[in-house]
Design a protein around this motif. Structure first.
Motif, PDB file in Angstrom:
ATOM      1  N   GLY A  24      35.653   9.891 -18.747  1.00 47.85           N
ATOM      2  CA  GLY A  24      35.279  11.062 -19.525  1.00 47.85           C
ATOM      3  C   GLY A  24      33.893  11.022 -20.125  1.00 47.85           C
ATOM      4  O   GLY A  24      33.366  12.058 -20.554  1.00 47.85           O
ATOM      5  N   GLU A  25      33.271   9.841 -20.193  1.00 42.51           N
ATOM      6  CA  GLU A  25      31.906   9.741 -20.700  1.00 42.51           C
ATOM      7  C   GLU A  25      30.963   9.564 -19.513  1.00 42.51           C
ATOM      8  O   GLU A  25      31.366   9.103 -18.446  1.00 42.51           O
ATOM      9  N   LYS A  26      29.695   9.957 -19.710  1.00 42.08           N
ATOM     10  CA  LYS A  26      28.779   9.882 -18.582  1.00 42.08           C
ATOM     11  C   LYS A  26      27.424   9.328 -19.012  1.00 42.08           C
ATOM     12  O   LYS A  26      27.001   9.455 -20.167  1.00 42.08           O
ATOM     13  N   LYS A  27      26.770   8.712 -18.017  1.00 40.82           N
ATOM     14  CA  LYS A  27      25.455   8.114 -18.214  1.00 40.82           C
ATOM     15  C   LYS A  27      24.518   8.665 -17.154  1.00 40.82           C
ATOM     16  O   LYS A  27      24.831   8.640 -15.956  1.00 40.82           O
ATOM     17  N   LEU A  28      23.351   9.161 -17.593  1.00 38.63           N
ATOM     18  CA  LEU A  28      22.367   9.706 -16.662  1.00 38.63           C
ATOM     19  C   LEU A  28      21.746   8.571 -15.858  1.00 38.63           C
ATOM     20  O   LEU A  28      21.219   7.608 -16.416  1.00 38.63           O
ATOM     21  N   ILE A  29      21.812   8.688 -14.515  1.00 40.17           N
ATOM     22  CA  ILE A  29      21.257   7.627 -13.672  1.00 40.17           C
ATOM     23  C   ILE A  29      20.064   8.105 -12.839  1.00 40.17           C
ATOM     24  O   ILE A  29      19.286   7.277 -12.359  1.00 40.17           O
ATOM     25  N   ALA A  30      19.907   9.445 -12.674  1.00 35.86           N
ATOM     26  CA  ALA A  30      18.750   9.962 -11.931  1.00 35.86           C
ATOM     27  C   ALA A  30      18.512  11.416 -12.324  1.00 35.86           C
ATOM     28  O   ALA A  30      19.458  12.173 -12.573  1.00 35.86           O
ATOM     29  N   SER A  31      17.235  11.820 -12.362  1.00 37.61           N
ATOM     30  CA  SER A  31      16.883  13.200 -12.728  1.00 37.61           C
ATOM     31  C   SER A  31      15.575  13.571 -12.034  1.00 37.61           C
ATOM     32  O   SER A  31      14.637  12.757 -11.992  1.00 37.61           O
ATOM     33  N   GLN A  32      15.522  14.821 -11.493  1.00 39.88           N
ATOM     34  CA  GLN A  32      14.312  15.244 -10.786  1.00 39.88           C
ATOM     35  C   GLN A  32      14.150  16.756 -10.920  1.00 39.88           C
ATOM     36  O   GLN A  32      15.129  17.503 -10.898  1.00 39.88           O
ATOM     37  N   ASP A  33      12.897  17.191 -11.073  1.00 38.81           N
ATOM     38  CA  ASP A  33      12.582  18.620 -11.152  1.00 38.81           C
ATOM     39  C   ASP A  33      12.450  19.213  -9.751  1.00 38.81           C
ATOM     40  O   ASP A  33      11.850  18.596  -8.851  1.00 38.81           O
ATOM     41  N   PHE A  34      13.008  20.427  -9.596  1.00 34.49           N
ATOM     42  CA  PHE A  34      12.898  21.159  -8.337  1.00 34.49           C
ATOM     43  C   PHE A  34      12.525  22.614  -8.639  1.00 34.49           C
ATOM     44  O   PHE A  34      12.713  23.104  -9.769  1.00 34.49           O
ATOM     45  N   ASP A  35      12.038  23.304  -7.603  1.00 31.53           N
ATOM     46  CA  ASP A  35      11.738  24.731  -7.712  1.00 31.53           C
ATOM     47  C   ASP A  35      12.962  25.538  -7.300  1.00 31.53           C
ATOM     48  O   ASP A  35      13.648  25.208  -6.321  1.00 31.53           O
ATOM     49  N   TRP A  36      13.221  26.590  -8.079  1.00 35.96           N
ATOM     50  CA  TRP A  36      14.323  27.484  -7.726  1.00 35.96           C
ATOM     51  C   TRP A  36      14.075  28.103  -6.347  1.00 35.96           C
ATOM     52  O   TRP A  36      12.949  28.469  -5.996  1.00 35.96           O
TER      53      TRP A  36
END
Length: 722
Positions: A705-717
């Motif tokens: 039930g808990e979460k940890k951010l492991i990857a994040s990236q910006d994209f264009d709509w």
């Protein structure tokens, strides 16, 4: 007595005195001037000789007194040396026994020697005798009169000489000395190799290892022997012998070890003890005598000091064993502590031996008794020569309880089939005290393993190699979930189920946090590996203080916990220092390592209409196939968030398969190269988006039930990424 008789007796006493003085410190000097101590061998001294003619004499030897309840038994031998040119008929002579006060006793020839009468010229012969004397008689009170029948003399007999044992005469071999004696007329040399004494509340528990060597030229089949300890007050206590049976034979120059054990009340003095061996000899169809054949002085007892030794011996009906206290630890368990004593057990004999049914208990400061369970940690059914089995005694005490001294009592339980693993409180059967170990309150530290290092946990049949792969913290509102990913390799040569583990996280301030362990129920092949997730919920302000993980093998009701069982204690505990946590999320989603998985993402695209939002991307999921895992430990959450963070939408994803084992779900990332399309209806989403220019694609590892951010990236709509 004739002049020659007096001279012979004086000479024998002088030789005896000189030999006793020499035996006090026997030394040899070699050519280079170096002195070496000679072997200390004891022979029971002769009390003297009587000449029966100018060239022949009778030597009285091996005189012993064996105490009895109604009377004492005196045994002795006459060695007749005929130096004349004619035969000697023993029927013409006799030995009479009386006290110095004149009380007379009947002397008998043992039946085996009754036909020994003729001693040829130049020959010799030895004849054994016995006599019952009053229970107050001592050897120094007795006179041995050698007579010759003479019908011309008064009473038809002529006294040729009288001999007495001196006040210093002793039949007991000194402590540490070897002793020469005879069993069934075969010459034997005996030696006490080891003698220890432990104790419990009521009894002393002596253990003696006796070595017998056949120094004769013929084999000896051991007759029925009895072994006993005689105290300084003359009290005797039987000893149980192991290592001998009805068909035990000792060939010439061969040795045989016999383990002896018994118990004596604590009310007696624990010094001046002697080992007495007796042999039963028939004296007729329905009668026999039980006479001492050798006596050894035991080393002075040091009371309970032997209980401080880490290695001790004991014996039972099966043979002789050696136990060693390997370690004693204090381990956390809920609101209690477990006292765990590891003991190794091996045989001291050159044959396979059964493992005794052992029980025991622990005593704190000689006052507080703690019941224990005895756990056999090696999966073996017997002891081979040179091999050992490990046992652990487990008892529980309040974690706040302090003590200064601890004593471990090891016992054997007979008459039940519960086997090792039962507790001291179980009923039925006869319990025999074996050994005890006394230690102070300083416990042995748990083995400490540095980050990324490996450690072997488990005994024979359950051996595994353990290491911590990674640590993760899953933040919550007021508490976090701390996890450790533990790699286990099966070191056995057969497929094995993983040991049911017990785990605790430990903070830098010593705080203990019980931990849960994910289940892997499939068997692990030889050299195969598995990955376990171990977790605990910790207050958010304490989660960063977690520094160690304590692991041990679970125990349920005295046996190793089965796959579906619930442990009530544990053994073989070890503490792992935790590796550093990877806290920063990756800045790209194109390749994410979620060991043992590796996820590659590309061709990310989005679509939005008035009611539905669509996220689509290609991926490649790889897995290191040598690892067994619980797929529930590797759930992901894919989140789409507008640049200002006001509009978000997420999809939970299974990795490889669902909880039920299915691999074809639309929300499951499958092994290989695939395309996944995720949709969700939200008619208000478009109104929450400020600008349809940039969005973030966030990938989380979700756990309970808990979460940890492991990857994040910006994209264009609305643009497909590379």
């Amino acid at each position: 007595m004739t002049k020659k008789s007096k001279f012979k007796r004086l000479t024998m006493h002088s030789v005896l005195a000189l030999s006793l003085m020499a035996s006090a410190a026997p030394m040899y000097t070699y050519a280079d001037g170096v002195q070496a101590e000679a072997e200390n061998v004891f022979d029971i001294p002769s009390i003297g000789s009587v000449w029966v003619n100018n060239s022949s004499y009778f030597e009285i030897k091996n005189v012993r007194l064996t105490p009895g309840s109604d009377s004492n038994l005196v045994t002795f031998a006459i060695k007749i040396v005929n130096g004349s040119s004619s035969d000697i008929q023993f029927i013409d002579y006799w030995i009479k026994l009386q006290t110095t006060a004149g009380a007379k006793f009947t002397v008998n020839v043992i039946p085996q020697d009754k036909d020994k009468n003729l001693i040829p010229a130049g020959g010799s012969q030895e004849i054994q005798f016995y006599a019952s004397v009053t229970p107050t008689s001592k050897l120094s009170d007795l006179e041995f009169n050698v007579i010759k029948w003479d019908f011309s003399a008064t009473d038809y007999q002529k006294v040729l000489g009288s001999l007495r044992a001196s006040d210093e005469y002793s039949t007991v071999a000194p402590a540490g000395a070897k002793a020469n004696f005879k069993i069934a007329k075969t010459t034997i040399q005996g030696y006490i190799k080891k003698a220890t004494t432990s104790s419990n509340e009521e009894n002393y528990l002596p253990s003696v290892l006796l070595e017998l060597q056949n120094t004769d030229s013929r084999s000896l089949k051991l007759p029925a022997l009895k072994f006993m300890l005689r105290t300084a007050d003359g009290l005797t206590y039987p000893l149980q012998a192991t290592g001998v049976g009805d068909n035990t034979t000792i060939d010439p120059l061969m040795k045989k070890e016999i383990a002896l054990s018994g118990k004596l009340p604590r009310s007696i003095q624990n010094e001046g003890w002697q080992l007495v061996i007796t042999e039963v000899t028939s004296t007729g169809e329905d009668s026999n005598i039980n006479a001492a054949i050798v006596e050894f002085a035991l080393p002075k007892s040091q009371g309970d000091q032997t209980s401080t030794e880490k290695e001790q011996s004991f014996s039972n009906k099966d043979g002789a064993y050696v136990t060693k206290l390997e370690s004693i630890q204090r381990m956390p368990w809920e609101d209690e502590d477990i006292i765990s004593a590891m003991i190794s057990l091996k045989t001291s004999e050159n044959k396979s031996m059964p493992i005794p049914n052992l029980v025991g208990y622990i005593k704190l400061d000689d006052s507080v008794k703690v019941d224990v369970k005895v756990i056999q940690t090696d999966n073996v059914i017997g002891l081979q020569p040179g091999k050992e089995v490990r046992l652990q005694l487990l008892g529980k005490i309040p974690y706040t309880y302090d003590f200064s001294e601890l004593t471990i009592y090891l016992q054997e339980k007979e008459g039940t089939t519960t086997g090792t693993g039962s507790s001291s409180g179980s009923t039925g059967g006869t319990v025999t005290d074996l050994v005890q170990f006394k230690v102070n309150s300083e416990m042995d530290n748990l083995p400490l393993v540095n980050p990324k290092e490996h450690f072997k946990i488990g005994g024979v049949g359950r051996s595994g190699d353990y290491t911590i792969q990674s640590v993760n913290t899953f933040p919550g509102k007021s508490s976090d979930i701390v996890t450790a990913q533990v790699e286990v390799e099966n070191l056995e040569k057969r497929a094995n189920e993983l040991s049911k583990l017990v785990a605790h996280f430990k903070g830098s301030d010593g705080t203990i946090y019980p931990a849960a362990i994910s289940d892997i129920k499939s068997k692990i092949s030889p050299s195969g590996k598995a990955l376990l997730f171990i977790s605990a919920r910790v207050a958010s302000n304490k989660s960063s203080d977690i520094t160690q993980l304590i692991l041990g093998e679970g125990i349920t009701e005295g046996k190793f916990t089965q796959v579906d069982g619930k442990p009530d204690s544990y053994v073989n505990a070890v503490s792992f220092f935790l590796p550093s946590e990877q806290k920063e999320a990756l800045s790209a989603v194109k390749e994410i390592n979620l060991f043992p998985y590796n996820l590659k993402v590309n061709k990310v695209a989005t679509a939005v209409d008035q009611q539905k939002i669509t996220l689509k991307f290609n991926y490649e999921l790889e897995k290191d196939a040598q690892y067994e895992v619980n797929s529930e430990d590797y759930k992901l959450v894919v989140e789409l968030a507008d640049a200002d963070g006001k509009a978000t939408m997420s999809w939970p994803l299974n990795v490889e398969k669902t909880k039920d084992g299915a691999t074809d779900g639309k929300d499951t990332l499958r092994i290989g190269k695939e395309t996944i399309e995720l949709t969700k209806n939200d008619e208000n989403f478009i109104f929450k988006v400020t600008y349809l220019k940039k969005y973030k694609l966030n990938i989380y590892h979700q756990y309970q039930g808990e979460k940890k951010l492991i990857a994040s990236q910006d994209f264009d709509w609305f643009i497909v990424s590379d």
